[in-house]
Design a protein around this motif. Structure first.
Motif, PDB file in Angstrom:
ATOM      1  N   GLU A 270      12.549  12.164  16.455  1.00  0.00           N
ATOM      2  CA  GLU A 270      11.885  13.754  16.442  1.00  0.00           C
ATOM      3  C   GLU A 270      11.087  14.178  15.331  1.00  0.00           C
ATOM      4  O   GLU A 270      10.014  14.722  15.548  1.00  0.00           O
TER       5      GLU A 270
ATOM      6  N   PHE B 134      15.845  19.790  14.288  1.00  0.00           N
ATOM      7  CA  PHE B 134      16.001  18.410  15.057  1.00  0.00           C
ATOM      8  C   PHE B 134      17.281  18.255  15.700  1.00  0.00           C
ATOM      9  O   PHE B 134      18.096  18.901  14.851  1.00  0.00           O
ATOM     10  N   THR B 135      17.680  17.482  16.384  1.00  0.00           N
ATOM     11  CA  THR B 135      19.168  17.079  16.850  1.00  0.00           C
ATOM     12  C   THR B 135      19.722  16.465  15.538  1.00  0.00           C
ATOM     13  O   THR B 135      18.992  16.101  14.523  1.00  0.00           O
TER      14      THR B 135
ATOM     15  N   SER C 148      18.490  24.903  23.338  1.00  0.00           N
ATOM     16  CA  SER C 148      17.959  23.990  22.769  1.00  0.00           C
ATOM     17  C   SER C 148      17.496  24.448  21.177  1.00  0.00           C
ATOM     18  O   SER C 148      17.191  25.449  20.732  1.00  0.00           O
TER      19      SER C 148
ATOM     20  N   SER D  27      13.120  21.569  17.676  1.00  0.00           N
ATOM     21  CA  SER D  27      12.278  20.513  17.971  1.00  0.00           C
ATOM     22  C   SER D  27      10.760  20.605  17.658  1.00  0.00           C
ATOM     23  O   SER D  27      10.302  21.305  16.716  1.00  0.00           O
ATOM     24  N   ASP D  28       9.754  19.807  18.504  1.00  0.00           N
ATOM     25  CA  ASP D  28       8.478  19.926  17.999  1.00  0.00           C
ATOM     26  C   ASP D  28       7.652  20.799  18.760  1.00  0.00           C
ATOM     27  O   ASP D  28       6.705  20.650  19.260  1.00  0.00           O
TER      28      ASP D  28
END
Length: 402
Positions: free
Chosen positions: A15, A200-201, A228, A231-232
């Motif tokens: 990611e 990110f995760t 969530s 992320s991107d």
């Protein structure tokens, strides 16, 4: 040059790479590389090597960090300064962290809204006034960075109009996720939405979600929703692009007004003027989880637990574990540089049989070299987190195990 922290979780590394790819699309005529402080390859110096091999003489380095704590203030600058000193023909201009930014708040809002929409569709409508928002920050020994997570929470709270909102952290400081959610569950809200304010995760995000499940199991009357991480998101890439532009415009100014290394912050007075240095050199590029681990690249640090390894026939490799903090003792006197606790985040298992947590959730003694099982020694000059013994902080994770 996008500078990240790194993770044993291979999905997190993938990611992070997408951010560099996103920037390449924004700057088609500019060379873009990335690197990590620890656990992942390439390390930052390798990314810089590739740029230097292409004849690059000026590098714009952006920290892939949400807030400016030790990694952005000390570790990455130390790596960059060292590299520049060793390569006099290259100039490295360092940018600031993503920070409190309206684009980032909007990106966070879209992640939360998506989770709300899904929950309303699958489990029925719950009014916003009956919903509590829990924003989970990374957690740092830097109170300025921790306060930023609270500001993000407040802006999201007012933006949505939730009935209530709280902030907790994945490590180092207090309250941690378990105690934070346990407290929130007492407030009488029908729904609690847990939002990891993470890029990110990785091990920490997975830990946040598992802690959420544990608290939810004790409160079946409350609907727990997991949003969530960032992320991107396109707005995140936009913010990275803004940070690059700031360097080019000569406006890459960090928030030094409330930095504990420059000013006397309440409770952290002894840290003013500490040397700028990185403690990540000993875990540069050591790689992620085990290749044959059942996690299939989505590491949650179980491979650092002896019983898990026995069950799955894996070698037990406890060194540098983020799975849990080491034992923490309260700081009685932090006016000198030895015999005190230090809250960091990967365990060091030494020949003398004890473990030293390091950089995100741990304790260790200062003022002397530490010889490690993995064959090197190094000095650490980081100050202890003064609230390592807080009942809702790192110690609470050990209590749960006992």
């Amino acid at each position: 040059m996008v500078c990240g922290h790194g993770s044993r979780n291979q999905n997190a590394a993938r990611e992070f790479a997408t951010v560099a790819e996103g920037l390449k699309a924004r700057y088609p005529d500019t060379h873009v590389e990335y690197g990590y402080l620890e656990f992942c390859n390439p390390v930052i110096s390798e990314g810089l090597d590739r740029l230097r091999a292409k004849g690059i003489t000026r590098v714009l380095a952006v920290p892939g960090m949400l807030f400016a704590a030790g990694h952005a203030k000390n570790d990455i600058p130390s790596v960059l300064n060292t590299y520049q000193a060793q390569n006099p023909g290259m100039v490295i201009n360092y940018g600031r962290e993503l920070g409190i930014d309206l684009k980032m708040i909007r990106a966070a809002g879209e992640r939360i809204q998506a989770a709300l929409d899904t929950a309303n569709k699958e489990q029925g409508e719950v009014a916003l006034h009956d919903t509590l928002l829990m924003v989970v920050g990374r957690g740092s020994s830097d109170p300025d960075a921790n306060s930023n997570a609270s500001k993000v929470m407040r802006m999201l709270w007012e933006g949505f109009g939730f009935g209530w909102a709280e902030t907790c952290y994945s490590g180092v400081t207090f309250p941690l996720v378990g105690p934070g959610l346990g407290h929130a569950a007492k407030l009488g809200y029908k729904r609690i939405i847990v939002f990891p304010y993470f890029l990110f995760t990785g091990v920490l995000v997975k830990r946040i979600y598992s802690e959420t499940d544990a608290v939810a199991a004790n409160h079946p009357e409350i609907q727990f929703i997991k949003a969530s991480y960032l992320s991107d998101h396109p707005l995140v890439i936009d913010t990275f692009q803004d940070r690059v532009q700031e360097i080019m415009d000569g406006q890459a100014l960090m928030n030094c007004q409330m930095c504990k290394y420059r000013e006397q912050v309440l409770g952290f007075e002894a840290e003013v003027g500490l040397p700028q240095e990185s403690h990540h050199h000993h875990v540069e590029g050591i790689g992620g989880g085990l290749e044959d681990c059942p996690c299939k690249g989505d590491c949650d640090a179980s491979c650092r637990e002896e019983e898990f390894c026995k069950e799955h026939g894996l070698p037990w490799t406890p060194v540098h574990s983020h799975a849990s903090p080491a034992d923490l003792e309260p700081v009685r006197d932090h006016s000198h540089g030895h015999d005190h606790d230090h809250s960091h985040g990967h365990d060091h298992h030494h020949h003398d049989g004890h473990s030293h947590d390091h950089a995100h959730d741990h304790s260790h003694e200062h003022g002397h070299d530490h010889s490690h099982d993995h064959g090197h020694s190094h000095d650490h000059h980081h100050h202890p987190y003064p609230h390592a013994d807080h009942p809702h902080g790192p110690r609470s994770m050990d209590k749960k195990k006992g």
